[in-house]
Design an enzyme around this catalytic site. Structure first.
Site, PDB file in Angstrom:
ATOM      1  CG  ASP A  61      -1.914   1.067   0.824  1.00  0.00           C
ATOM      2  OD1 ASP A  61      -2.123   1.216   0.123  1.00  0.00           O
ATOM      3  OD2 ASP A  61      -2.496   1.340   1.674  1.00  0.00           O
ATOM      4  CD  GLU A 168      -6.434   1.080  -4.164  1.00  0.00           C
ATOM      5  OE1 GLU A 168      -6.697   0.224  -4.406  1.00  0.00           O
ATOM      6  OE2 GLU A 168      -6.356   2.225  -3.258  1.00  0.00           O
TER       7      GLU A 168
END
Ligand SMILES: [Zn+2]
Length: 393
Positions: A61, A168
């Site tokens: 992330d 993402e």
């Protein structure tokens, strides 16, 4: 702490949801002294412990640099969240016309961009989104360097990661709220430049703070979000992703409805808060120490967050009886106090280099494992209920 996975699995049980059990950002890992491998190992051990045999994802992330991407690929991560926020310009709206024009003309592909977008209009939800001279220049200047960085990272991933992966793109951690027109531009540009991505995290309207409810006008959010959702549906091929998603109960039903259930939601710190809550209930003295330590470190730690926390609203810990400590977790100020100081708390060491809190927190959580798992999974379940997930058949 790396021991929440069995509770997460418990929360997801029977729910039609794809869990990303391993998820940590580069910043979080620095603050918890973890690394990609450790985060993944911990999640996998949690699966063993819970006897979980279903699928799950591992999200590297908020990666800002290629060297971190490389490490995550080498560990076997399957999802990568690129964070180009260091390249996003947040000062563009303040520029005068002349400055804007001058800067715009310096962009190598400015003419090409103009050709593609200027005067183009897109009908979304009965509303027309148009790139005029000013909005196109502003949006291009805000995001063009960031998009270049994303393309560079994507090229690296494609060459280095041989199998499939989920990608993402996150522009949420930047002061600039992503307008629907900017959303459109980002997606069209990524597609035009051949970046195959599955999730997009925007900075949605309103104030998104750690560990507490959404701050802002929910109806206004709903109106703007429905435009974002419509853009995503019209263009297709990706989901909208909600970051800092923990405890945003008021916007969950909107998120679910507008996206027709196709979304990605990230929570992390709220699991930590549930763990400290167990400490407050079972070892009040340890909690009091942590609380005082957090107060000392708050000003330093708050710098990297957008917060409205007011420490003076937190009652004096010495006046709170043990059985009422838990009420601190119902108040925004004390929630955020503990939420954002996690790194300082977990890394604190005494003169001999021994952890001051970390090991003792583990002992409490292992001793009261059932309470830990129950509290945490119920809390995550409260989130899932609002997302109206179907029961898994
Ligand atoms: Zn984020």
């Amino acid at each position: 702490m790396g021991i929440a996975t069995p509770a997460h699995i418990q929360a997801f049980k029977d729910k039609d949801v794809f869990p990303v059990l391993a998820q940590q950002s580069v910043r979080e890992m620095a603050r918890t002294e973890r690394n990609w491998q450790k985060v993944l190992d911990d999640a996998i051990w949690g699966c063993f412990e819970a006897g979980y045999e279903g699928p799950f994802g591992a999200d590297a992330d908020h990666v800002k640099e290629i060297k971190d991407l490389k490490d995550a690929v080498d560990c076997g991560y399957t999802m990568f969240t690129l964070d180009p926020s260091d390249f996003i310009r947040n000062d563009i709206k303040k520029l005068g016309k002349q400055e804007l024009d001058q800067l715009y003309n310096q962009i190598p592909n400015s003419k090409e961009i103009k050709k593609f977008y200027l005067g183009k209009s897109y009908k979304v939800n009965g509303q027309e989104l148009i790139f005029n001279e000013k909005s196109l220049k502003e949006i291009t200047l805000t995001y063009s360097e960031a998009l270049n960085h994303v393309v560079e990272c994507y090229e690296f991933l494609k060459s280095h990661k041989k199998s499939d992966f989920d990608l993402e793109i996150s522009v949420d951690e930047t002061p600039t709220v992503t307008s629907p027109l900017a959303h459109l531009f980002i997606v069209l540009e990524l597609q035009r430049r051949g970046v195959d991505f599955q999730n997009l995290a925007l900075h949605f309207l309103g104030d998104w703070q750690k560990g507490i409810e959404y701050i802002g006008d929910v109806e206004q959010f709903a109106r703007e979000f429905s435009l974002h959702a419509a853009i995503a549906k019209n263009i297709g091929g990706y989901k909208l992703s909600l970051h800092t998603g923990s405890d945003k109960f008021s916007v969950y039903p909107i998120f679910f409805q507008e996206t027709d259930g196709l979304y990605h939601i990230k929570t992390a710190g709220t699991s930590w808060l549930e763990e400290v809550k167990v400490v407050a209930m079972k070892e009040p003295e340890l909690y009091r120490e942590i609380h005082r330590f957090a107060l000392e470190n708050f000003e330093k730690d708050r710098v990297s967050y957008n917060l409205t926390t007011d420490l003076s609203r937190i009652p004096d810990i010495d006046t709170i009886p043990d059985n009422e400590l838990i009420n601190l977790f119902k108040r925004n100020d004390s929630r955020q106090l503990i939420h954002i100081t996690y790194g300082s708390i977990l890394r604190a060491r005494d003169n001999e280099g021994k952890y001051i809190f970390k090991d003792r927190i583990y002992i409490v959580l292992f001793q009261y494992e059932e309470d830990h798992y129950r509290g945490l999974s119920n809390h995550i379940r409260r989130h899932l209920e609002l997302l109206n997930l179907r029961r898994r058949k």
